[in-house]
Motif scaffolding. Structure first.
Motif, PDB file in Angstrom:
ATOM      1  N   VAL A  32      31.305  32.444  39.607  1.00  9.91           N
ATOM      2  CA  VAL A  32      32.662  32.075  40.025  1.00  9.91           C
ATOM      3  C   VAL A  32      33.665  32.920  39.248  1.00  9.91           C
ATOM      4  CG1 VAL A  32      34.411  30.232  40.022  1.00  9.91           C
ATOM      5  CG2 VAL A  32      32.059  29.744  40.737  1.00  9.91           C
ATOM      6  N   LEU A  33      34.569  33.553  39.982  1.00  7.14           N
ATOM      7  CA  LEU A  33      35.632  34.348  39.372  1.00  7.14           C
ATOM      8  C   LEU A  33      36.845  33.478  39.076  1.00  7.14           C
ATOM      9  CD1 LEU A  33      35.187  37.363  41.787  1.00  7.14           C
ATOM     10  CD2 LEU A  33      34.630  37.362  39.332  1.00  7.14           C
ATOM     11  N   ILE A 116      34.282  44.620  37.764  1.00  8.85           N
ATOM     12  CA  ILE A 116      32.861  44.276  37.737  1.00  8.85           C
ATOM     13  C   ILE A 116      32.252  44.851  36.469  1.00  8.85           C
ATOM     14  CG2 ILE A 116      30.643  44.594  38.890  1.00  8.85           C
ATOM     15  CD1 ILE A 116      32.205  44.653  41.532  1.00  8.85           C
ATOM     16  N   LYS A 117      31.642  43.969  35.690  1.00 13.10           N
ATOM     17  CA  LYS A 117      30.998  44.354  34.435  1.00 13.10           C
ATOM     18  C   LYS A 117      29.512  44.013  34.538  1.00 13.10           C
ATOM     19  CE  LYS A 117      34.941  45.433  32.670  1.00 13.10           C
ATOM     20  NZ  LYS A 117      35.337  46.804  32.625  1.00 13.10           N
ATOM     21  N   SER A 118      28.663  44.923  34.108  1.00 15.18           N
ATOM     22  CA  SER A 118      27.223  44.727  34.235  1.00 15.18           C
ATOM     23  C   SER A 118      26.692  43.619  33.334  1.00 15.18           C
ATOM     24  CB  SER A 118      26.478  46.038  33.943  1.00 15.18           C
ATOM     25  OG  SER A 118      26.788  46.463  32.634  1.00 15.18           O
ATOM     26  N   ASN A 119      27.393  43.299  32.270  1.00 10.49           N
ATOM     27  CA  ASN A 119      26.920  42.268  31.348  1.00 10.49           C
ATOM     28  C   ASN A 119      27.400  40.868  31.743  1.00 10.49           C
ATOM     29  OD1 ASN A 119      29.602  42.525  30.760  1.00 10.49           O
ATOM     30  ND2 ASN A 119      29.336  42.853  28.564  1.00 10.49           N
ATOM     31  N   LYS A 120      27.581  40.618  33.019  1.00  8.75           N
ATOM     32  CA  LYS A 120      28.016  39.324  33.569  1.00  8.75           C
ATOM     33  C   LYS A 120      29.413  38.920  33.117  1.00  8.75           C
ATOM     34  CE  LYS A 120      23.496  37.371  34.439  1.00  8.75           C
ATOM     35  NZ  LYS A 120      22.757  36.144  34.525  1.00  8.75           N
ATOM     36  N   SER A 122      32.200  39.927  34.640  1.00  6.39           N
ATOM     37  CA  SER A 122      33.138  40.272  35.708  1.00  6.39           C
ATOM     38  C   SER A 122      34.285  39.274  35.727  1.00  6.39           C
ATOM     39  CB  SER A 122      32.418  40.298  37.053  1.00  6.39           C
ATOM     40  OG  SER A 122      31.400  41.272  37.033  1.00  6.39           O
ATOM     41  N   TYR A 123      35.476  39.766  36.072  1.00  7.37           N
ATOM     42  CA  TYR A 123      36.645  38.898  36.068  1.00  7.37           C
ATOM     43  C   TYR A 123      37.699  39.442  37.023  1.00  7.37           C
ATOM     44  CZ  TYR A 123      38.404  42.502  32.904  1.00  7.37           C
ATOM     45  OH  TYR A 123      38.786  43.696  32.355  1.00  7.37           O
ATOM     46  N   VAL A 124      38.695  38.585  37.298  1.00 11.25           N
ATOM     47  CA  VAL A 124      39.830  38.943  38.140  1.00 11.25           C
ATOM     48  C   VAL A 124      41.089  38.827  37.293  1.00 11.25           C
ATOM     49  CG1 VAL A 124      41.231  38.210  40.115  1.00 11.25           C
ATOM     50  CG2 VAL A 124      38.747  38.268  40.303  1.00 11.25           C
ATOM     51  N   GLU A 125      41.949  39.851  37.379  1.00 11.68           N
ATOM     52  CA  GLU A 125      43.231  39.849  36.691  1.00 11.68           C
ATOM     53  C   GLU A 125      44.365  39.848  37.700  1.00 11.68           C
ATOM     54  OE1 GLU A 125      43.050  42.241  32.537  1.00 11.68           O
ATOM     55  OE2 GLU A 125      43.062  43.486  34.328  1.00 11.68           O
ATOM     56  N   THR A 126      45.482  39.305  37.282  1.00  7.05           N
ATOM     57  CA  THR A 126      46.721  39.405  38.046  1.00  7.05           C
ATOM     58  C   THR A 126      47.874  39.354  37.047  1.00  7.05           C
ATOM     59  OG1 THR A 126      47.888  38.627  40.027  1.00  7.05           O
ATOM     60  CG2 THR A 126      47.114  36.929  38.507  1.00  7.05           C
ATOM     61  N   THR A 127      49.060  39.620  37.534  1.00  3.71           N
ATOM     62  CA  THR A 127      50.253  39.539  36.697  1.00  3.71           C
ATOM     63  C   THR A 127      51.210  38.545  37.341  1.00  3.71           C
ATOM     64  OG1 THR A 127      49.975  41.818  35.961  1.00  3.71           O
ATOM     65  CG2 THR A 127      52.155  40.841  35.678  1.00  3.71           C
ATOM     66  N   VAL A 128      51.635  37.560  36.548  1.00  5.78           N
ATOM     67  CA  VAL A 128      52.589  36.543  37.006  1.00  5.78           C
ATOM     68  C   VAL A 128      53.696  36.464  35.968  1.00  5.78           C
ATOM     69  CG1 VAL A 128      52.907  34.131  37.674  1.00  5.78           C
ATOM     70  CG2 VAL A 128      50.696  35.249  38.081  1.00  5.78           C
ATOM     71  N   ARG A 134      43.683  37.098  32.913  1.00  6.34           N
ATOM     72  CA  ARG A 134      42.417  36.893  33.609  1.00  6.34           C
ATOM     73  C   ARG A 134      42.533  35.525  34.270  1.00  6.34           C
ATOM     74  NH1 ARG A 134      37.176  38.890  30.252  1.00  6.34           N
ATOM     75  NH2 ARG A 134      37.944  40.977  29.809  1.00  6.34           N
ATOM     76  N   VAL A 135      42.410  35.490  35.568  1.00  9.92           N
ATOM     77  CA  VAL A 135      42.609  34.252  36.311  1.00  9.92           C
ATOM     78  C   VAL A 135      41.370  33.372  36.207  1.00  9.92           C
ATOM     79  CG1 VAL A 135      43.127  33.257  38.567  1.00  9.92           C
ATOM     80  CG2 VAL A 135      44.081  35.482  37.940  1.00  9.92           C
ATOM     81  N   GLU A 136      41.580  32.088  35.885  1.00 11.94           N
ATOM     82  CA  GLU A 136      40.494  31.114  35.860  1.00 11.94           C
ATOM     83  C   GLU A 136      40.607  30.125  37.017  1.00 11.94           C
ATOM     84  OE1 GLU A 136      40.914  29.499  31.930  1.00 11.94           O
ATOM     85  OE2 GLU A 136      39.766  31.142  31.029  1.00 11.94           O
ATOM     86  N   ARG A 137      41.830  29.678  37.252  1.00 13.92           N
ATOM     87  CA  ARG A 137      42.056  28.769  38.377  1.00 13.92           C
ATOM     88  C   ARG A 137      43.518  28.831  38.790  1.00 13.92           C
ATOM     89  NH1 ARG A 137      43.661  23.164  36.764  1.00 13.92           N
ATOM     90  NH2 ARG A 137      43.914  23.216  34.514  1.00 13.92           N
ATOM     91  N   ILE A 138      43.751  28.345  40.007  1.00 16.49           N
ATOM     92  CA  ILE A 138      45.088  28.350  40.592  1.00 16.49           C
ATOM     93  C   ILE A 138      45.321  26.973  41.204  1.00 16.49           C
ATOM     94  CG2 ILE A 138      46.543  29.357  42.400  1.00 16.49           C
ATOM     95  CD1 ILE A 138      44.905  31.972  42.041  1.00 16.49           C
ATOM     96  N   PHE A 139      46.523  26.452  41.025  1.00 14.29           N
ATOM     97  CA  PHE A 139      46.890  25.174  41.647  1.00 14.29           C
ATOM     98  C   PHE A 139      48.110  25.397  42.519  1.00 14.29           C
ATOM     99  CE2 PHE A 139      48.875  21.050  42.044  1.00 14.29           C
ATOM    100  CZ  PHE A 139      47.789  20.240  42.349  1.00 14.29           C
ATOM    101  N   ILE A 140      48.016  24.981  43.780  1.00 14.00           N
ATOM    102  CA  ILE A 140      49.106  25.148  44.742  1.00 14.00           C
ATOM    103  C   ILE A 140      49.785  23.807  44.968  1.00 14.00           C
ATOM    104  CG2 ILE A 140      49.703  25.789  47.110  1.00 14.00           C
ATOM    105  CD1 ILE A 140      47.170  27.602  47.063  1.00 14.00           C
TER     106      ILE A 140
END
Length: 175
Positions: A32-33, A116-120, A122-128, A134-140
């Motif tokens: 899970v990203l 994507i990182k080979s050592n598990k 992997s992550y998603v980044e954004t700018t707010v 590094r995004v963990e969760r989002i609440f709408i």
């Protein structure tokens, strides 16, 4: 005056967190990203690495999106066509061999970057609000009185990490 301003700031930071108490985490966090939840139920939209049968990342479609229906005993289901095309679907474009730019269809101006990182790792980044995370969760937070394809969003809260510290950033949605 200073105390009033401080109180208003604290309330704006605390209320979004309190509004989400009791929300479940996805039952399987493997690959899970990040995930998205909203104020109209506990169903969760999960963004995970999309692996091929051999375990490698699907380079053509690196992010898989599905939902865990906590309001229906935690069933795992794919997105419906409407959810995929108008709300929670994601599109990706290759940046380089280990990075992708992505956007969620209902918020195309908010760019996400999959690393994507080979050592598990992997992550998603954004700018707010000028904070890179590094995004963990989002609440709408959806506006009251709206639903279906006419659903309007009041604000979006991004939870993640900036360096080693936890951050929470609130994105106000202007109509």
């Amino acid at each position: 005056m200073k105390h009033t301003l401080l109180l208003v700031c604290l309330i704006n930071l605390i209320l979004p967190v309190l509004a989400q108490s009791g929300y479940p985490k996805p039952s399987n966090m493997k690959d899970v990203l990040f995930y998205i939840q909203h104020n109209r139920g506990h169903n969760t939209y999960i963004y995970a690495l999309n692996r091929l049968d051999d375990g490698n990342i699907n380079k053509k479609d690196p992010i898989e999106v599905y939902r865990e229906l906590f309001d229906e005993d935690g069933k795992i289901k794919p997105l419906s066509v409407i959810q995929r095309n108008f709300a929670y679907g994601i599109s990706t474009q290759v940046v380089d061999s280990d990075s992708y730019e992505a956007s969620i269809v209902s918020l195309p101006s908010q760019k996400f970057f999959l690393h994507i990182k080979s050592n598990k790792g992997s992550y998603v980044e954004t700018t707010v609000n000028n904070v890179k995370m590094r995004v963990e969760r989002i609440f709408i937070q959806q506006k009251e009185g709206t639903s279906g394809l006419g659903t309007k969003v009041d604000h979006i809260i991004f939870y993640g990490k900036s360096g080693h510290r936890s951050v929470v950033e609130k994105l106000e949605i202007k109509e």
